[in-house]
Write a protein that holds these residues in place. Structure first.
Motif, PDB file in Angstrom:
ATOM      1  N   GLY A 266       0.819  -1.209   0.000  1.00 20.83           N
ATOM      2  CA  GLY A 266       0.000   0.000   0.000  1.00 20.83           C
ATOM      3  C   GLY A 266       0.847   1.251   0.000  1.00 20.83           C
ATOM      4  O   GLY A 266       2.078   1.200  -0.079  1.00 20.83           O
ATOM      5  N   CYS A 270      -3.576   5.129   0.272  1.00 21.87           N
ATOM      6  CA  CYS A 270      -4.564   4.134   0.711  1.00 21.87           C
ATOM      7  C   CYS A 270      -5.432   4.725   1.824  1.00 21.87           C
ATOM      8  O   CYS A 270      -4.907   5.282   2.794  1.00 21.87           O
ATOM      9  N   CYS A 275      -9.097   1.594  -1.632  1.00 20.47           N
ATOM     10  CA  CYS A 275      -7.839   0.836  -1.626  1.00 20.47           C
ATOM     11  C   CYS A 275      -7.347   0.537  -0.212  1.00 20.47           C
ATOM     12  O   CYS A 275      -6.284   1.006   0.193  1.00 20.47           O
TER      13      CYS A 275
END
Length: 307
Positions: A266, A270, A275
């Motif tokens: 990530g 994020c 996400c």
């Protein structure tokens, strides 16, 4: 670097995105891994000593991009730019711009530089850039299994690299997005973009930034899902690798035959509403010719007896 003793762990997750499933047991041998992502200071030394030009600094070859207009083929890289409004979180083109002159020296476009970012992770590096740096340094890029095992810090099956609570006692443990992505970043962790590589606490193995800050390249070709658990304990995969290169191609873009590698960890983009890949099990596909303002890497050295 930090020595990771190796062992058997449960890789992947059955609780989040489909590409992380199925959760399954794998074994990795011991290896050394960089304590932090490769920094601008470290990458600068590589460039000075080798004269390397990154992918983002070289104009694209038209034959690799059928249908692209000639005036669109210039040296550059993808840069995140916060939009004023958004209508569909599935359309990433609303906040990503292929910016002329953006590269590792100029992470946010030609008017930016890395003079005050020496301890930040290098970004705008393609897979080849990361691979060549690793080879120059006498190292290698980690496999997905090695990376995930190291990221877990000895906490098998924990949700995050530090445990099962995202913010234990209200403390920020990684550089991620606070607020509604991509419109509003509250900067509660102190950073809008990348952060110094030791700004947040290390995991149980003493590794920084295994979660958040920047995505990291691995050596494995992308596959849409993991293999299922071995039927018997004796058959647990040892030092597994990703799927075949041909299977990594994007089925949504059949005309573009560019293979993809697995990214892990990530990034600072994020967010809870978008996400949620700030977890060791999370994974993402990236074309090997792509570089972005939130993508970097770290290296490993494997036990010579295990190779």
């Amino acid at each position: 670097m930090v020595w990771i003793p190796g062992g058997t762990f449960r890789m992947g997750s059955d609780r989040h995105y489909p590409e992380e499933a199925p959760s399954h047991r794998v074994t990795v041998d011991g290896f050394w891994i960089d304590r932090t992502p490769v920094t601008n200071r470290q990458f600068k030394r590589f460039v000075i000593e080798t004269g390397h030009k990154t992918f983002a600094e070289i104009p694209p070859d038209p034959k690799h991009y059928p249908g692209a207009l000639p005036h669109m083929l210039y040296a550059g890289s993808l840069v995140f730019e916060r939009p004023r409004s958004t209508y569909d979180l599935r359309d990433w083109s609303q906040w990503w711009s292929f910016m002329k002159g953006a590269n590792w020296r100029h992470p946010y476009g030609p008017k930016s530089d890395i003079n005050v970012l020496n301890d930040h992770p290098v970004v705008h590096v393609s897979y080849a850039d990361a691979f060549l740096y690793a080879r120059w340094a006498g190292k290698a890029l980690p496999t997905e299994a090695e990376w995930e095992f190291a990221a877990r810090g000895g906490l098998d099956s924990a949700e995050f690299a530090w445990g099962d609570e995202f913010m234990p006692d209200g403390r920020h443990m990684a550089n991620t997005w606070q607020g509604e992505f991509p419109l509003r970043n509250l900067h509660e962790d102190g950073y809008e973009r990348t952060s110094p590589v030791t700004a947040f606490p290390p995991n149980g193995y003493g590794l920084h930034d295994m979660i958040g800050n920047v995505w990291e390249w691995t050596a494995d070709w992308w596959s849409a899902k993991h293999e299922a658990d071995a039927a018997k304990p004796c058959c647990i995969p040892q030092n597994p690798r990703g799927g075949p290169e041909a299977a990594s191609l994007d089925p949504c873009q059949p005309a573009i035959r560019i293979p993809r590698k697995v990214l892990k960890g990530g990034s600072h983009l994020c967010a809870p509403n978008y996400c949620r890949r700030y977890r060791p099990a999370a994974r993402h596909a990236e074309a090997i010719d792509t570089s972005t303002s939130h993508l970097g890497f770290r290296c490993v050295v494997r036990n010579p007896l295990a190779q």
